[in-house]
Design a protein around this motif. Structure first.
Motif, PDB file in Angstrom:
ATOM      1  N   GLY A  66       0.787  -1.224   0.000  1.00 34.29           N
ATOM      2  CA  GLY A  66       0.000   0.000   0.000  1.00 34.29           C
ATOM      3  C   GLY A  66       0.824   1.282   0.000  1.00 34.29           C
ATOM      4  N   PHE A  67       1.763   1.399  -0.934  1.00 33.13           N
ATOM      5  CA  PHE A  67       2.548   2.625  -1.034  1.00 33.13           C
ATOM      6  C   PHE A  67       1.660   3.819  -1.355  1.00 33.13           C
ATOM      7  CE2 PHE A  67       5.868  -0.525  -1.944  1.00 33.13           C
ATOM      8  CZ  PHE A  67       6.873  -0.075  -1.112  1.00 33.13           C
ATOM      9  N   GLU A  68       2.096   4.996  -0.944  1.00 33.40           N
ATOM     10  CA  GLU A  68       1.386   6.235  -1.254  1.00 33.40           C
ATOM     11  C   GLU A  68       1.849   6.747  -2.612  1.00 33.40           C
ATOM     12  OE1 GLU A  68       1.810   9.092   1.911  1.00 33.40           O
ATOM     13  OE2 GLU A  68       1.539   7.547   3.421  1.00 33.40           O
ATOM     14  N   LEU A  69       0.928   7.339  -3.365  1.00 32.26           N
ATOM     15  CA  LEU A  69       1.277   7.940  -4.637  1.00 32.26           C
ATOM     16  C   LEU A  69       2.338   9.008  -4.402  1.00 32.26           C
ATOM     17  CD1 LEU A  69       0.537   7.807  -7.617  1.00 32.26           C
ATOM     18  CD2 LEU A  69      -1.136   9.591  -7.227  1.00 32.26           C
ATOM     19  N   ASP A  92      -5.382   6.007  -3.503  1.00 31.56           N
ATOM     20  CA  ASP A  92      -4.669   6.793  -4.510  1.00 31.56           C
ATOM     21  C   ASP A  92      -4.987   6.374  -5.950  1.00 31.56           C
ATOM     22  OD1 ASP A  92      -3.412   8.505  -2.742  1.00 31.56           O
ATOM     23  OD2 ASP A  92      -1.615   7.284  -2.571  1.00 31.56           O
ATOM     24  N   TRP A  93      -5.742   5.312  -6.151  1.00 31.53           N
ATOM     25  CA  TRP A  93      -6.047   4.854  -7.507  1.00 31.53           C
ATOM     26  C   TRP A  93      -6.769   5.910  -8.340  1.00 31.53           C
ATOM     27  CZ3 TRP A  93      -8.151  -0.737  -6.387  1.00 31.53           C
ATOM     28  CH2 TRP A  93      -7.117  -1.520  -5.884  1.00 31.53           C
ATOM     29  N   PRO A  94      -7.824   6.572  -7.828  1.00 35.34           N
ATOM     30  CA  PRO A  94      -8.501   7.588  -8.660  1.00 35.34           C
ATOM     31  C   PRO A  94      -7.568   8.720  -9.093  1.00 35.34           C
ATOM     32  CG  PRO A  94      -9.868   7.015  -6.782  1.00 35.34           C
ATOM     33  CD  PRO A  94      -8.517   6.382  -6.551  1.00 35.34           C
ATOM     34  N   LYS A  95      -6.707   9.155  -8.200  1.00 36.01           N
ATOM     35  CA  LYS A  95      -5.761  10.221  -8.544  1.00 36.01           C
ATOM     36  C   LYS A  95      -4.799   9.745  -9.633  1.00 36.01           C
ATOM     37  CE  LYS A  95      -2.518  13.478  -6.485  1.00 36.01           C
ATOM     38  NZ  LYS A  95      -1.877  13.928  -5.253  1.00 36.01           N
ATOM     39  N   LEU A  96      -4.317   8.512  -9.532  1.00 31.86           N
ATOM     40  CA  LEU A  96      -3.426   7.970 -10.553  1.00 31.86           C
ATOM     41  C   LEU A  96      -4.141   7.863 -11.893  1.00 31.86           C
ATOM     42  CD1 LEU A  96      -0.695   6.776 -11.365  1.00 31.86           C
ATOM     43  CD2 LEU A  96      -1.579   4.539 -10.673  1.00 31.86           C
ATOM     44  N   ARG A  97      -5.396   7.421 -11.886  1.00 35.32           N
ATOM     45  CA  ARG A  97      -6.172   7.343 -13.134  1.00 35.32           C
ATOM     46  C   ARG A  97      -6.259   8.717 -13.808  1.00 35.32           C
ATOM     47  NH1 ARG A  97      -9.896   3.915 -10.140  1.00 35.32           N
ATOM     48  NH2 ARG A  97      -9.672   1.788 -10.867  1.00 35.32           N
ATOM     49  N   ARG A  98      -6.542   9.767 -12.999  1.00 35.58           N
ATOM     50  CA  ARG A  98      -6.635  11.127 -13.558  1.00 35.58           C
ATOM     51  C   ARG A  98      -5.305  11.574 -14.159  1.00 35.58           C
ATOM     52  NH1 ARG A  98      -9.583  11.742  -8.867  1.00 35.58           N
ATOM     53  NH2 ARG A  98      -7.900  12.823  -7.783  1.00 35.58           N
ATOM     54  N   ILE A  99      -4.226  11.335 -13.458  1.00 37.31           N
ATOM     55  CA  ILE A  99      -2.905  11.715 -13.952  1.00 37.31           C
ATOM     56  C   ILE A  99      -2.595  10.997 -15.260  1.00 37.31           C
ATOM     57  CG2 ILE A  99      -0.421  11.533 -13.497  1.00 37.31           C
ATOM     58  CD1 ILE A  99      -1.126  11.921 -10.488  1.00 37.31           C
ATOM     59  N   MET A 100      -2.847   9.691 -15.276  1.00 39.41           N
ATOM     60  CA  MET A 100      -2.521   8.903 -16.460  1.00 39.41           C
ATOM     61  C   MET A 100      -3.406   9.254 -17.646  1.00 39.41           C
ATOM     62  SD  MET A 100      -1.408   5.298 -14.759  1.00 39.41           S
ATOM     63  CE  MET A 100      -0.532   4.698 -16.200  1.00 39.41           C
ATOM     64  N   LYS A 102      -4.636  12.216 -18.291  1.00 40.49           N
ATOM     65  CA  LYS A 102      -4.130  13.498 -18.800  1.00 40.49           C
ATOM     66  C   LYS A 102      -2.876  13.306 -19.651  1.00 40.49           C
ATOM     67  CE  LYS A 102      -5.976  16.333 -15.097  1.00 40.49           C
ATOM     68  NZ  LYS A 102      -5.653  17.140 -13.905  1.00 40.49           N
ATOM     69  N   LEU A 103      -2.116  12.272 -19.323  1.00 44.05           N
ATOM     70  CA  LEU A 103      -0.900  11.987 -20.071  1.00 44.05           C
ATOM     71  C   LEU A 103      -1.139  11.010 -21.223  1.00 44.05           C
ATOM     72  CD1 LEU A 103       1.541  11.531 -17.047  1.00 44.05           C
ATOM     73  CD2 LEU A 103       1.346  13.526 -18.543  1.00 44.05           C
ATOM     74  N   SER A 104      -2.394  10.590 -21.388  1.00 43.27           N
ATOM     75  CA  SER A 104      -2.800   9.617 -22.405  1.00 43.27           C
ATOM     76  C   SER A 104      -2.023   8.311 -22.275  1.00 43.27           C
ATOM     77  CB  SER A 104      -2.617  10.192 -23.815  1.00 43.27           C
ATOM     78  OG  SER A 104      -3.425  11.325 -23.981  1.00 43.27           O
ATOM     79  N   LEU A 105      -1.839   7.873 -21.051  1.00 41.96           N
ATOM     80  CA  LEU A 105      -1.166   6.602 -20.776  1.00 41.96           C
ATOM     81  C   LEU A 105      -2.215   5.555 -20.426  1.00 41.96           C
ATOM     82  CD1 LEU A 105       1.732   7.905 -18.507  1.00 41.96           C
ATOM     83  CD2 LEU A 105       1.888   7.257 -20.914  1.00 41.96           C
ATOM     84  N   SER A 106      -1.905   4.305 -20.706  1.00 39.23           N
ATOM     85  CA  SER A 106      -2.848   3.255 -20.308  1.00 39.23           C
ATOM     86  C   SER A 106      -2.779   3.090 -18.802  1.00 39.23           C
ATOM     87  CB  SER A 106      -2.514   1.932 -21.000  1.00 39.23           C
ATOM     88  OG  SER A 106      -1.244   1.480 -20.595  1.00 39.23           O
ATOM     89  N   THR A 107      -3.927   2.882 -18.180  1.00 39.43           N
ATOM     90  CA  THR A 107      -3.982   2.760 -16.735  1.00 39.43           C
ATOM     91  C   THR A 107      -3.808   1.320 -16.310  1.00 39.43           C
ATOM     92  OG1 THR A 107      -6.372   2.586 -16.788  1.00 39.43           O
ATOM     93  CG2 THR A 107      -5.457   4.768 -16.387  1.00 39.43           C
ATOM     94  N   PRO A 108      -3.171   1.104 -15.158  1.00 44.29           N
ATOM     95  CA  PRO A 108      -3.063  -0.261 -14.626  1.00 44.29           C
ATOM     96  C   PRO A 108      -4.448  -0.816 -14.305  1.00 44.29           C
ATOM     97  CG  PRO A 108      -1.581   1.233 -13.495  1.00 44.29           C
ATOM     98  CD  PRO A 108      -2.492   2.066 -14.351  1.00 44.29           C
ATOM     99  N   ARG A 109      -4.528  -2.126 -14.154  1.00 49.78           N
ATOM    100  CA  ARG A 109      -5.804  -2.779 -13.829  1.00 49.78           C
ATOM    101  C   ARG A 109      -6.086  -2.624 -12.365  1.00 49.78           C
ATOM    102  NH1 ARG A 109      -3.627  -8.055 -16.698  1.00 49.78           N
ATOM    103  NH2 ARG A 109      -1.945  -7.413 -15.363  1.00 49.78           N
ATOM    104  N   PHE A 110      -7.083  -1.831 -12.019  1.00 49.80           N
ATOM    105  CA  PHE A 110      -7.484  -1.659 -10.627  1.00 49.80           C
ATOM    106  C   PHE A 110      -8.790  -2.384 -10.425  1.00 49.80           C
ATOM    107  CE2 PHE A 110      -5.211   2.516 -11.260  1.00 49.80           C
ATOM    108  CZ  PHE A 110      -4.081   2.120 -10.600  1.00 49.80           C
ATOM    109  N   HIS A 111      -8.807  -3.326  -9.495  1.00 52.88           N
ATOM    110  CA  HIS A 111     -10.021  -4.127  -9.212  1.00 52.88           C
ATOM    111  C   HIS A 111     -10.543  -3.760  -7.852  1.00 52.88           C
ATOM    112  CE1 HIS A 111      -8.959  -6.557 -12.677  1.00 52.88           C
ATOM    113  NE2 HIS A 111      -7.760  -6.661 -12.163  1.00 52.88           N
TER     114      HIS A 111
END
Length: 111
Positions: A66-69, A92-100, A102-111
């Motif tokens: 559970g590392f912090e973003l 931190d998953w929603p924040k990472l999704r927003r960042i990614m 914006k950068l047009s990167l594929s997001t990791p699989r969050f379940h």
């Protein structure tokens, strides 16, 4: 809860952590897993490694680091079929999704 890199210290909160370096420490025998079978619990001022489900003999002990973003951490390689690919805390998953996005990167699989 998170593991602090080369220090091998599992941080539970601002006042409690578990040092994994001593040979007697159960924290030294636990790895990260996206679907863990153990958790660190605080009880009577001490930290305890507890199982969250039955663990088979020979099965690896796993907790979610559970590392912090924003912290430095390695990608997850736990091998679970639904591995999230990151050792990131759930909040931190929603924040990472927003960042990614914006950068047009594929997001990791969050379940």
């Amino acid at each position: 809860m998170l593991l602090r890199g080369a220090n091998h210290v599992i941080k539970f909160d601002a006042k409690h952590d578990m040092d994994a370096r001593p040979q007697w420490s159960p924290a030294g025998h636990v790895n990260h897993g996206c679907y863990p079978n153990c958790a660190i619990k605080k009880k009577r001022g001490a930290l305890w490694l507890t199982s969250v489900r039955p663990i088979e003999q020979g099965e690896e002990l796993l907790i979610n680091y559970g590392f912090e973003l924003g912290e430095e951490f390695e990608p997850c390689r736990c091998g679970h079929p639904r591995c999230r690919r990151l050792m990131l805390r759930r909040k931190d998953w929603p924040k990472l999704r927003r960042i990614m996005s914006k950068l047009s990167l594929s997001t990791p699989r969050f379940h």
